[in-house]
Design an enzyme around this catalytic site. Structure first.
Site, PDB file in Angstrom:
ATOM      1  N   TYR A 124       0.781  -1.234   0.000  1.00 30.47           N
ATOM      2  CA  TYR A 124       0.000   0.000   0.000  1.00 30.47           C
ATOM      3  C   TYR A 124       0.814   1.287   0.000  1.00 30.47           C
ATOM      4  CZ  TYR A 124      -3.877  -3.140   0.669  1.00 30.47           C
ATOM      5  OH  TYR A 124      -4.801  -4.135   0.474  1.00 30.47           O
ATOM      6  N   PHE A 414     -10.328  -4.125  10.856  1.00 27.62           N
ATOM      7  CA  PHE A 414     -11.556  -3.921  10.094  1.00 27.62           C
ATOM      8  C   PHE A 414     -11.349  -4.311   8.632  1.00 27.62           C
ATOM      9  CE2 PHE A 414      -9.148   0.016  10.454  1.00 27.62           C
ATOM     10  CZ  PHE A 414      -9.046   0.458   9.149  1.00 27.62           C
TER      11      PHE A 414
END
Length: 414
Positions: A124, A414
């Protein structure tokens, strides 16, 4: 044949969810109960899929999230989750297309940052994300800890610990969680569904094991913290217990609650080891023990990654313990938040705006994400060649301004 990137409609959601399961190496089947439980809580306008002849081969989802900043402020985040690309369709730029679509929408909405939990480290950074919090897990050898087993389970400050159940945790937990976010950066909002999932009320993709719940109440009877934990059943030869208590969740709004809960966990009969679960790297746990060496680090890794989308909102949305000014030259290959910004900070507040003045520091937008919650040292990043110091002493000044008193912590995945 072209691959179509688009939002998912309701009838396609089960197939999209199957692709998520497959991408995370879970059995590629979806129960009707899971779809019925999840779908009402999903904004399909923010659920992306890549379709190859009608089959979902890549997935991506985002949702609105609150992120605590240094000093207790709140940033609105675009939380990225459920990112997968099928093994049959890798190296085709599918993640890049989905990420560009989502970040452009987040920028248009005015979100301050994007956030994610990276399953793999190298992915990322190229999208402008930087690791902003780290997580540490300890395993405590209770027999070496040095605590008095006759007293450590009873708080010595007038408070008490009670066993409770998931229903009470769903009632008292949100306030305790918000109180923690007010004093610790990196805490992401935990909505009602998160509390339902965490206490077994919502659908579970894995067999649910009901944990023990212990709540610490102060001398006035007010809840100040709780722990959820499970225990195994292991004995060695000679009928000697070797049980481990594994902490699933421990939220403490005060140091007294934190001390009482850890001492309680280390005093449970038959428990010879306590696994802490995900904690901040500067957690109090080891130093709460007479012998801190009894707490052995078993995991230390990056946790929450941050991608800055609005520089002014991020730098103005936190507090500062000192006064100073810096001009940052930010490089952003995606053109979302790059440029030159002047930060004027003081304990009374901060102002940040674009400027044409000479830069003191030059860095990639991913490095600003790493610095955004006060965890990393600018001086260290400069030594690594990831920040360029253009004005002598600017890196040290940036550390004085940006470092947080306590390291940020994200307890939720999450």
């Amino acid at each position: 044949m072209s691959l179509e990137v688009r939002t998912v409609v309701e009838s396609e959601y089960p197939e999209w969810l199957r692709a998520v399961h497959s991408g995370f190496l879970r059995p590629p089947v979806v129960a009707d109960e899971e779809v019925a439980d999840r779908l009402p809580h999903v904004d399909l306008s923010r659920v992306l899929g890549v379709f190859d002849q009608g089959r979902v081969v890549a997935t991506f989802r985002s949702f609105t999230q609150e992120l605590s900043a240094v000093g207790g402020g709140t940033l609105v985040a675009d939380a990225v989750s459920a990112v997968t690309v099928a093994a049959t369709h890798r190296r085709r730029g599918l993640l890049s297309r989905m990420m560009a679509t989502d970040l452009a929408a987040a920028k248009e909405r005015g979100d301050a940052v994007a956030t994610l939990i990276a399953a793999e480290y190298p992915i990322y950074g190229r999208y402008g994300f930087g690791p902003a919090t780290w997580t540490t897990e300890w395993t405590v050898d209770v027999r070496r800890a040095g605590l008095d087993p006759r007293r450590s389970g009873r708080p010595g400050d007038g408070g008490r610990i009670d066993f409770t159940d998931g229903e009470e945790i769903r009632k008292i937990g949100p306030d305790l969680h918000r109180r923690l976010a007010a004093v610790r950066a990196g805490i992401v909002g935990r909505e009602a569904r998160g509390w339902d999932v965490g206490t077994g009320l919502a659908y579970q993709s894995h067999p649910w094991v009901e944990p023990f719940y212990a709540v610490y109440r102060d001398e006035d009877g007010n809840p100040q913290g709780y722990a959820a934990y499970t225990c195994d059943d292991k004995w060695e030869d000679g009928k000697q217990p070797l049980n481990t208590a594994t902490v699933r969740d421990l939220i403490a709004a005060t140091p007294a609650a934190e001390r009482a809960l850890w001492h309680f966990l280390c005093s449970i009969d038959w428990v010879t080891a306590v696994k802490s679960g995900h904690r901040a790297p500067d957690d109090l746990l080891p130093l709460l023990l007479p012998d801190p060496r009894a707490a052995r680090v078993t995991t230390h890794a990056d946790m929450l990654w941050v991608r800055v989308l609005d520089v002014a909102k991020v730098l103005e949305g936190r507090t500062y313990g000192a006064s100073g000014s810096l001009v940052l030259d930010l490089r952003d290959a995606d053109g979302l938040a790059g440029g030159r910004y002047r930060l004027d900070a003081s304990p009374e507040g901060a102002a940040c705006s674009r400027t044409t003045g000479s830069a003191d520091l030059a860095l990639d937008i991913a490095e600003l994400g790493t610095l955004s919650l006060g965890d990393e040292s600018v001086v260290r990043l400069a030594a690594l060649g990831r920040v360029e110091e253009l004005t002598p002493g600017a890196a040290a000044l940036a550390d004085v301004l940006l470092r947080a008193p306590r390291r940020p912590w994200c307890p939720d995945i999450f």
